[in-house]
Design a protein around this motif. Structure first.
Motif, mmCIF file in Angstrom:
data_model
loop_
_atom_site.group_PDB
_atom_site.id
_atom_site.type_symbol
_atom_site.label_atom_id
_atom_site.label_comp_id
_atom_site.label_asym_id
_atom_site.label_seq_id
_atom_site.Cartn_x
_atom_site.Cartn_y
_atom_site.Cartn_z
ATOM 1 N N LEU A 1 -5.749 -2.885 -5.207
ATOM 2 C CA LEU A 1 -5.469 -3.943 -6.169
ATOM 3 C C LEU A 1 -5.361 -5.306 -5.500
ATOM 4 O O LEU A 1 -5.948 -6.279 -5.962
ATOM 5 C CB LEU A 1 -4.174 -3.643 -6.930
ATOM 6 N N GLN A 2 -4.600 -5.402 -4.406
ATOM 7 C CA GLN A 2 -4.425 -6.697 -3.754
ATOM 8 C C GLN A 2 -3.902 -6.515 -2.335
ATOM 9 O O GLN A 2 -3.432 -5.431 -1.964
ATOM 10 C CB GLN A 2 -3.433 -7.575 -4.536
ATOM 11 N N ALA A 3 -4.001 -7.583 -1.565
ATOM 12 C CA ALA A 3 -3.449 -7.629 -0.216
ATOM 13 C C ALA A 3 -2.680 -8.938 -0.058
ATOM 14 O O ALA A 3 -3.053 -9.951 -0.659
ATOM 15 C CB ALA A 3 -4.571 -7.547 0.825
ATOM 16 N N GLU A 4 -1.640 -8.914 0.731
ATOM 17 C CA GLU A 4 -0.865 -10.141 0.907
ATOM 18 C C GLU A 4 -0.072 -10.119 2.202
ATOM 19 O O GLU A 4 0.218 -9.051 2.765
ATOM 20 C CB GLU A 4 0.111 -10.342 -0.258
ATOM 21 N N VAL A 5 0.236 -11.311 2.679
ATOM 22 C CA VAL A 5 1.265 -11.490 3.694
ATOM 23 C C VAL A 5 2.575 -11.655 2.944
ATOM 24 O O VAL A 5 2.690 -12.518 2.063
ATOM 25 C CB VAL A 5 0.988 -12.733 4.562
ATOM 26 N N PHE A 6 3.563 -10.820 3.277
ATOM 27 C CA PHE A 6 4.830 -10.892 2.550
ATOM 28 C C PHE A 6 5.709 -11.967 3.177
ATOM 29 O O PHE A 6 6.281 -11.788 4.242
ATOM 30 C CB PHE A 6 5.553 -9.550 2.558
ATOM 31 N N VAL B 1 2.782 -7.364 6.368
ATOM 32 C CA VAL B 1 1.631 -7.450 5.471
ATOM 33 C C VAL B 1 1.602 -6.189 4.621
ATOM 34 O O VAL B 1 2.107 -5.133 5.033
ATOM 35 C CB VAL B 1 0.303 -7.622 6.236
ATOM 36 N N LEU B 2 1.014 -6.303 3.439
ATOM 37 C CA LEU B 2 0.981 -5.125 2.563
ATOM 38 C C LEU B 2 -0.280 -5.109 1.724
ATOM 39 O O LEU B 2 -0.905 -6.146 1.488
ATOM 40 C CB LEU B 2 2.229 -5.051 1.681
ATOM 41 N N VAL B 3 -0.626 -3.912 1.281
ATOM 42 C CA VAL B 3 -1.644 -3.732 0.249
ATOM 43 C C VAL B 3 -1.003 -2.987 -0.909
ATOM 44 O O VAL B 3 -0.145 -2.123 -0.728
ATOM 45 C CB VAL B 3 -2.893 -2.969 0.749
ATOM 46 N N LYS B 4 -1.416 -3.352 -2.107
ATOM 47 C CA LYS B 4 -0.974 -2.680 -3.321
ATOM 48 C C LYS B 4 -2.146 -1.862 -3.846
ATOM 49 O O LYS B 4 -3.257 -2.375 -3.982
ATOM 50 C CB LYS B 4 -0.520 -3.698 -4.364
ATOM 51 N N LEU B 5 -1.883 -0.585 -4.109
ATOM 52 C CA LEU B 5 -2.925 0.339 -4.551
ATOM 53 C C LEU B 5 -2.614 0.841 -5.949
ATOM 54 O O LEU B 5 -1.494 1.299 -6.210
ATOM 55 C CB LEU B 5 -3.036 1.523 -3.594
#
Length: 324
Positions: A274-279, A314-318
């Motif tokens: 769905l998305q990737a981000e630096v938290f 960092v994270l990805v949302k699946l």
């Protein structure tokens, strides 16, 4: 049989990677003297260790607040053994529902990678360290060298088999003397992933690559000939000038999570990107206006600041869907 109650509470799950900046045990002075960040210091103690664990646990509380749930997978780098990760996971935010996979590496500073996982969602099938030893004649450098292992963990996750690799590649110190070593590790890892790419088993690679997403080594890592074997969602994150770590005035995005092409196919399987981000969150940013937007780190050189880490997670949302 694993419970799916955790995954059914939301239409997505998250994966986090976090370089936690020298998470040493409080009685590790011999190893610590080999660390540039702690050189000459003998003041790392139980109180500072517990303070760092408390702060790191708070980071995951903040992630939970923003994303409605804790990550089901958490890759760590710069941990000294399994015990610091276990001590972190003992904090109440994790609710006693996480375990960790870790192997001792030959890294001269005692720094390892590890993978924490939500035990009610993830089943570990198999795990192994991929060890890299660079002999005396490697690239003519005249000396043998060791580095952090790459951690491989095969898991069952929401009806899918996933191969997870956690990496912390050699640093860019001394005019990037280690670039050939990073290239060697990435090439070997790419061969392993290519062997898996023809199957229905998914691949997820997370870590501190000591390379930005658009650097040649990273873009080459995604391809095997004309075949695209991995997708890096942090390319767009980097183009948008979102950084996970800073070196002097330069923003860098060394921390990344890469996924096999399976995760891009929403109509196939139960997990899709769905998305990737630096938290980034104001609580974990540096309070000094001179360093606005940068992580509030534990050390600056040899000076103790008492912060979280010199990296942002960092994270990805699946997205997830049930398969009968």
């Amino acid at each position: 049989m694993l419970s799916n109650s955790y995954s059914r509470s939301a239409a997505f799950q998250t994966v986090v990677f976090y370089n936690v900046e020298n998470l040493f045990l409080p009685d590790s002075s011999e190893k610590r003297t080999k660390s540039h960040s702690h050189s000459g210091l003998n003041r790392w103690n139980r109180a500072r260790y517990e303070n760092k664990l408390y702060k790191l646990a708070n980071v995951f509380h903040l992630i939970e607040q923003k994303h409605e749930a804790l990550p089901v997978l958490i890759g760590f780098s710069e941990v000294q053994g399994k015990l610091p990760v276990q001590d972190l996971l003992a904090h109440s935010v994790f609710k006693g529902e996480y375990d960790v996979v870790h192997f001792e590496s030959l890294d001269e500073r005692g720094m390892d990678v590890a993978l924490a996982f939500h035990t009610k969602t993830i089943e570990v099938i198999e795990s192994q360290p991929l060890v890299y030893f660079f002999g005396d004649n490697f690239e003519g450098n005249g000396r043998a060298d060791t580095t952090r292992d790459v951690l491989w963990v095969k898991i069952k996750w929401h009806f899918e088999t996933v191969h997870v690799f956690v990496v912390h590649l050699p640093s860019k110190r001394e005019n990037d003397i280690n670039k050939a070593k990073r290239a060697h590790i990435l090439n070997e890892l790419k061969e392993r992933i290519h062997q898996l790419s023809g199957s229905d088993e998914r691949v997820l690679v997370m870590g501190d690559f000591n390379e930005n997403p658009l650097d040649d080594l990273m873009t080459d890592f995604l391809q095997m000939g004309d075949e695209s074997i991995l997708f890096n969602p942090f390319g767009d994150v980097f183009r948008a000038q979102n950084y996970s770590v800073f070196h002097y005035r330069q923003g860098l995005l060394f921390d990344q999570i890469l996924l096999s092409q399976h995760f891009l196919q929403q109509d196939k399987g139960s997990l899709h990107l769905l998305q990737a981000e630096v938290f980034r969150h104001q609580e974990i940013e540096n309070w000094d206006k001179r360093f606005k937007g940068r992580p509030f780190r534990t050390y600056a050189g040899t000076r103790y600041l008492g912060g979280y880490s010199d990296h942002y997670p960092v994270l990805v949302k699946l997205g997830i869907k049930d398969i009968p």
